[in-house]
Design a protein around this motif. Structure first.
Motif, mmCIF file in Angstrom:
data_model
loop_
_atom_site.group_PDB
_atom_site.id
_atom_site.type_symbol
_atom_site.label_atom_id
_atom_site.label_comp_id
_atom_site.label_asym_id
_atom_site.label_seq_id
_atom_site.Cartn_x
_atom_site.Cartn_y
_atom_site.Cartn_z
ATOM 1 N N SER A 19 61.130 15.813 80.393
ATOM 2 C CA SER A 19 61.027 16.897 81.226
ATOM 3 C C SER A 19 60.812 16.331 82.769
ATOM 4 N N ASP A 20 60.000 15.188 82.749
ATOM 5 C CA ASP A 20 59.633 14.540 84.203
ATOM 6 C C ASP A 20 60.347 13.650 84.473
ATOM 7 N N LEU A 21 61.706 13.267 84.019
ATOM 8 C CA LEU A 21 62.442 12.101 84.067
ATOM 9 C C LEU A 21 63.009 12.134 85.571
ATOM 10 N N LEU A 22 63.722 13.524 85.844
ATOM 11 C CA LEU A 22 64.393 13.777 87.013
ATOM 12 C C LEU A 22 63.956 14.735 87.783
ATOM 13 N N THR A 23 63.971 14.952 89.159
ATOM 14 C CA THR A 23 63.468 16.018 90.016
ATOM 15 C C THR A 23 64.489 17.019 89.621
ATOM 16 N N ALA A 24 64.131 18.240 90.004
ATOM 17 C CA ALA A 24 64.945 19.338 89.817
ATOM 18 C C ALA A 24 66.307 19.084 90.616
ATOM 19 N N PRO A 25 66.323 18.779 91.945
ATOM 20 C CA PRO A 25 67.790 18.511 92.554
ATOM 21 C C PRO A 25 68.509 17.288 91.706
ATOM 22 N N ARG A 30 68.412 16.577 88.614
ATOM 23 C CA ARG A 30 68.831 17.248 87.327
ATOM 24 C C ARG A 30 70.213 18.137 87.551
ATOM 25 N N VAL A 31 69.928 18.949 88.617
ATOM 26 C CA VAL A 31 71.306 19.882 88.889
ATOM 27 C C VAL A 31 72.444 18.843 89.414
ATOM 28 N N ASP A 32 72.099 18.005 90.101
ATOM 29 C CA ASP A 32 73.346 17.284 90.453
ATOM 30 C C ASP A 32 73.923 16.534 89.381
ATOM 31 N N LEU A 33 73.271 15.806 88.406
ATOM 32 C CA LEU A 33 73.647 15.069 87.565
ATOM 33 C C LEU A 33 74.546 16.076 86.465
ATOM 34 N N GLN A 34 73.851 17.151 86.314
ATOM 35 C CA GLN A 34 74.451 18.074 85.368
ATOM 36 C C GLN A 34 75.880 18.462 85.888
ATOM 37 N N ARG A 35 75.854 18.911 87.203
ATOM 38 C CA ARG A 35 77.367 19.163 87.766
ATOM 39 C C ARG A 35 78.281 17.953 87.834
ATOM 40 N N TYR A 36 77.736 16.704 87.811
ATOM 41 C CA TYR A 36 78.555 15.525 87.837
ATOM 42 C C TYR A 36 79.177 15.379 86.396
ATOM 43 N N LEU A 37 78.280 15.727 85.350
ATOM 44 C CA LEU A 37 78.808 15.582 84.119
ATOM 45 C C LEU A 37 79.849 16.663 83.771
ATOM 46 N N ASN A 38 79.477 17.783 84.388
ATOM 47 C CA ASN A 38 80.409 18.866 83.943
ATOM 48 C C ASN A 38 81.954 18.665 84.623
ATOM 49 N N VAL A 39 81.827 17.935 85.805
ATOM 50 C CA VAL A 39 83.075 17.918 86.444
ATOM 51 C C VAL A 39 83.804 16.681 86.247
ATOM 52 N N ASN A 40 82.884 15.658 86.232
ATOM 53 C CA ASN A 40 83.471 14.287 86.111
ATOM 54 C C ASN A 40 83.476 13.435 84.599
ATOM 55 N N ARG A 41 82.418 12.917 84.419
ATOM 56 C CA ARG A 41 82.480 11.783 83.486
ATOM 57 C C ARG A 41 81.317 11.976 82.357
ATOM 58 N N ALA A 42 81.523 13.111 81.374
ATOM 59 C CA ALA A 42 80.597 13.562 80.131
ATOM 60 C C ALA A 42 80.919 12.075 79.442
ATOM 61 N N GLU A 43 82.047 11.591 79.600
ATOM 62 C CA GLU A 43 82.282 10.419 78.226
ATOM 63 C C GLU A 43 81.206 9.185 78.423
ATOM 64 N N LEU A 44 80.460 9.158 79.747
ATOM 65 C CA LEU A 44 79.540 7.871 79.703
ATOM 66 C C LEU A 44 78.428 8.224 78.572
ATOM 67 N N LEU A 45 78.199 9.632 78.038
ATOM 68 C CA LEU A 45 77.200 9.914 77.122
ATOM 69 C C LEU A 45 77.840 9.021 75.636
ATOM 70 N N PHE A 46 78.993 8.958 75.606
ATOM 71 C CA PHE A 46 79.573 8.386 74.361
ATOM 72 C C PHE A 46 79.866 7.041 74.606
ATOM 73 N N ALA A 47 79.742 6.429 75.752
ATOM 74 C CA ALA A 47 80.438 5.130 75.940
ATOM 75 C C ALA A 47 79.536 3.849 75.316
ATOM 76 N N GLN A 48 80.059 2.824 75.043
ATOM 77 C CA GLN A 48 79.374 1.556 74.525
ATOM 78 C C GLN A 48 78.684 0.877 75.673
ATOM 79 N N GLY A 49 79.242 1.301 76.763
ATOM 80 C CA GLY A 49 78.880 0.570 78.062
ATOM 81 C C GLY A 49 79.424 1.275 79.330
ATOM 82 N N VAL A 50 78.512 1.366 80.512
ATOM 83 C CA VAL A 50 79.045 2.106 81.474
ATOM 84 C C VAL A 50 78.781 1.090 82.604
#
Length: 668
Positions: free
Chosen positions: A362-368, A370-390
């Motif tokens: 819960s304390d890994l990311l600040t609130a802003p 977390r919001v920005d990364l969530q939007r990034y995964l939503n719009v751009n590249r959620a594949e990085l969660l499944f990747a062998q390397g990024v």
């Protein structure tokens, strides 16, 4: 009630897996073989009232490979902790013997599979020792910390229901005993008045049908045939009637997909049938949770993306995961992962001693962040969660050029599951937190522009923005001493002006080398100018295809030649970028077309020419880092290839013996 913590020991993929905290709702992602289905089955051992007891009797293949075998006295445990039932008197009563904490109120249930006492004693006597068999084992589900505190009935209250990946929703709808519609109607049955009126109407209709001449004739024909076959002693007098009991009324109700009740579920798509099935089941579970003495069921769905269009996946599960429900999903779909709240993600990874799970603290990311990364995964590249390397890069141009350069060396990034992801900016730190050792712990690298410039005294800190980004990343990835030493050296570096004849500040190479050791590759200037010494010919051909006007083409070629020659000045480098950025070219379009030319290149040969080395000589990462302009980018590709193919980017003849030119190390 919700699942708070899970621990699995010595079961299938899991030597000792701990997920704490266990998020709600939960989306489990991971590569094939990481153990997503096995995790669900482990939960079923404790919580699923519909799992037959014989399936709780484990076999040799259910024991983790690194644990004592079944013959050696294996012991398997699946331990769960439940909370959130403080205000439910029935749950508190049912789980009273399993309480392990009161703040918050927490109950622990454990599935235990181990040798029977008699078998365990025999195993300990060396002279009498002999391999154990499944018949020497027993299982139990106990509450709290005492294995003798049997609580087999708890799974009927804190229950788990699993929808398998290969379910046949249409078939289940057609079978009243398996249809979620039947379950829902049992929770919300018609009023007794309506049932009585319907049954009365059915009885009247039955009598009318029974008096029909053809129906009577069929009954007479059956009677005559049986009497002829068996004789009068059988004492059989058949008749025809039409059933109409209360339960039969509910079981006979069918779901249609149109208002006129003309098209059944079998007339719709498999995906639509699955959506209907899941919707009815969730509605039923909601009613059960609210009912007196109802179960507090956790619903687990394997691979819910089956047969669903990507757009529908995103909309449907964005809705479901935003609800306050006890939903658990396993998925391979980046579209579902994209709309999953970051705290709900559980990432399963293959580890040295068995599968491991990563959950974002819960304390890994600040609130802003977390919001920005969530939007990034939503719009751009959620594949990085499944990747062998990024590989994280600044913009779209790198996403075209890097894979093309790799292919020109015979190294296919896609074949190894390596994703090049643009963050559309330069703030890499939140991504490093998410993917780094304290986050999801995924292998990743960063390629960033150097942006080495001269500024006024009061803005000296902006003179090496690329190296400053590397410092921000080192504070996440390196120890404090390394980051402090780097920061001190960077401060000294920023005091220097750029050499007037071109080149870099004294000491810059050492900082670039230090950052590369942590997977952070910092170029000298910007991508387009950094590529000129390596791809000058290809860049000029690309510009000629996209830009109109002889003068424009000549000026661009002149700028490329000046930068390709070696040390270049800022105005010379700016001349390349400014011409690419003018309409109708643009950086993204230029890189897209350039990639086509790059793929035709023999990159190892091109690099050897720049280094003036023969095919028998080895090329190290340090050699590549020392190349003007393109060095860090090539060093990044070298680092990736060594990790994933155990080959350098520029192999020697001995290392590539048996491969065709341009195909060294290619994987399919």
């Amino acid at each position: 009630m919700q699942l708070r913590r899970l621990r699995i020991r010595s079961f299938r993929n899991f030597r000792d897996l701990v997920i704490d905290p266990f998020p709600t709702p939960t989306v489990i992602v991971g590569e094939n073989g990481a153990g997503k289905s096995n995790l669900l089955h482990a939960l079923r051992l404790v919580l699923d009232p519909d799992l037959p007891d014989r399936r709780r009797e484990l076999l040799s293949e259910d024991i983790h490979d690194g644990s004592p075998t079944l013959a050696e006295g294996a012991e398997v445990t699946v331990e769960i902790e439940l909370c959130g039932f403080e205000d439910d008197p029935d749950a508190r009563s049912e789980l009273d013997g399993a309480i392990v904490s009161v703040d918050p109120l927490t109950a622990r249930l454990t599935y235990l599979f181990r040798p029977k006492q008699s078998a365990a004693l025999l195993l300990g006597e060396e002279e009498e020792a002999q391999p154990l068999t499944p018949n020497d084992y027993e299982w139990t589900i106990f509450g709290g910390t005492d294995p003798s505190n049997s609580m087999l009935g708890a799974k009927k209250y804190a229950a788990l229901s699993v929808l398998p990946a290969l379910r046949d929703a249409e078939s289940d709808f057609a079978r009243p005993d398996r249809s979620p519609l039947t379950r829902l109607l049992r929770e919300l049955p018609p009023s007794q008045t309506s049932i009585d009126k319907t049954l009365e109407a059915i009885r009247n209709a039955r009598e009318d049908l029974g008096r029909d001449s053809n129906v009577q004739r069929v009954a007479d024909l059956i009677r005559a045939r049986v009497t002829t076959m068996a004789g009068p002693r059988l004492n059989l007098d058949p008749s025809l009637a039409f059933i109409g009991r209360d339960e039969d009324l509910l079981r006979s109700i069918r779901l249609f997909i149109d208002p006129s009740a003309a098209r059944g579920v079998d007339r719709t798509s498999t995906g639509t049938a699955n959506v209907l099935y899941l919707g009815l089941l969730l509605e039923w579970l909601g009613l059960r949770r609210g009912a007196l003495n109802g179960e507090d069921t956790l619903l687990a769905v394997e691979e819910p993306e089956a047969h669903l269009h990507p757009t529908l996946q995103r909309h449907l599960f964005a809705h479901l995961l935003a609800q306050s429900n006890r939903l658990l999903l396993t998925t391979h779909s980046p579209h579902i992962a994209a709309v999953t709240p970051l705290p709900s993600l559980v990432l399963l990874l293959d580890g040295v001693a068995g599968s491991e799970a990563r959950v974002m603290s819960s304390d890994l990311l600040t609130a802003p962040e977390r919001v920005d990364l969530q939007r990034y995964l939503n719009v751009n590249r959620a594949e990085l969660l499944f990747a062998q390397g990024v590989v994280l890069v600044e913009g779209i141009a790198e996403t075209y050029v890097l894979p093309a350069l790799a292919r020109s060396a015979g190294f296919n990034l896609d074949a190894h599951g390596i994703v090049v992801a643009s963050i559309d900016g330069t703030d890499f730190a939140p991504y490093a937190k998410l993917l780094g050792p304290s986050g999801f712990n995924r292998p990743f690298s960063v390629l960033t522009d150097g942006d080495a410039v001269d500024t006024e005294n009061k803005e000296k800190y902006r003179r090496e923005l690329g190296l400053k980004r590397a410092l921000d990343l080192l504070t996440v990835l390196a120890d404090a001493d390394t980051a402090d030493t780097y920061e001190e050296a960077l401060g000294v570096l920023q005091e220097q002006n750029l050499p007037g004849t071109g080149g870099s500040r004294m000491g810059r190479k050492d900082l670039v080398t230090t950052a590369a050791g942590f997977g952070i590759f910092v170029g000298p200037d910007t991508l387009e100018t950094d590529l000129a010494p390596l791809l000058g010919k290809e860049m000029k051909a690309t510009f000629n295809e996209l830009a109109n006007g002889r003068r424009r083409r000549e000026n661009f070629a002149k700028a490329v030649d000046q930068v390709s020659a070696g040390s270049s000045t800022a105005p010379q480098r700016d001349a390349i970028v400014s011409r690419i950025e003018r309409d109708p070219v643009s950086k993204g379009r230029f890189a897209q077309r350039l990639a086509t030319h790059v793929e035709q290149l023999d990159l190892p040969t091109q690099i050897r020419k720049l280094l003036s080395v023969s095919a028998e000589q080895a090329v190290s990462q340090a050699d590549l880092l020392g190349l003007p302009g393109c060095g860090p980018l090539l060093a990044l590709l070298d680092d990736l290839r060594r990790r994933y193919e155990n080959l350098p980017l520029v192999p020697t003849l001995e290392e590539t013996s048996g491969s065709f030119p341009g195909e060294q190390g290619t994987s399919t």
